[in-house]
Design an enzyme around this catalytic site. Structure first.
Site: not given
Ligand code: THU
Length: 136
Positions: A46-48, A57, A59, A91, A94
């Protein structure tokens, strides 16, 4: 290769990927790994973003990398993991993104979801997303 070894190896690869997670806002690191019929494996993390809603996310990053590398189907296994307690399940967005890639090769990938600790949820992508959107 037995099922348990396949599962644990792919989860270990996903776990390595979460080391590259950029999650300064949520502190929730996620790693994903996709395995294809030709044996190749593509990871994502994940890259915020400071504008939270732009965050990507793990995936979805993995699917984008895989498609950029030329994959169009053949998706057989998906591993998702995080460094928090309890299995991380993809999620809704994804699930839809993964389903499009799977549909290109008419597979129904087995998904392994894990977190800190031993529990692994094993489930088909079609069970995670029944009746997903299709354009036609
Ligand atoms: N996140 C994912 O990488 N994949 C998911 O399926 C659910 C959420 C990440 C997004 C965010 O960076 C962190 O988890 C918290 O929501």
């Amino acid at each position: 290769m037995t099922g348990a070894i396949q599962r644990d190896e792919l989860l270990a690869i996903a776990r390595r990927s979460l080391g590259n997670s950029y999650a300064p806002y949520s502190q929730f690191r996620v790693g994903a790994a996709l395995r294809f019929a030709d044996g190749s494996i593509v990871t994502g993390t994940n890259i915020e973003n400071a504008s939270y809603g732009l965050s990507l996310c793990a995936e979805t990053v993995a699917v984008a990398k895989a498609m950029d590398a030329g994959h169009r189907g053949g998706l057989e296994h998906i591993a998702v993991t995080g460094d928090q307690q309890g299995p991380v399940t993809p999620c809704g967005r994804c699930r839809q993104v993964l389903s499009e890639l799977a549909a290109l090769g008419e597979t129904d990938p087995l998904v392994w979801c894990a977190g800190e600790g031993d529990g692994v949820l094993e489930i088909r992508l079609s069970e995670l997303l029944p009746h997903g959107f299709k354009a036609s």
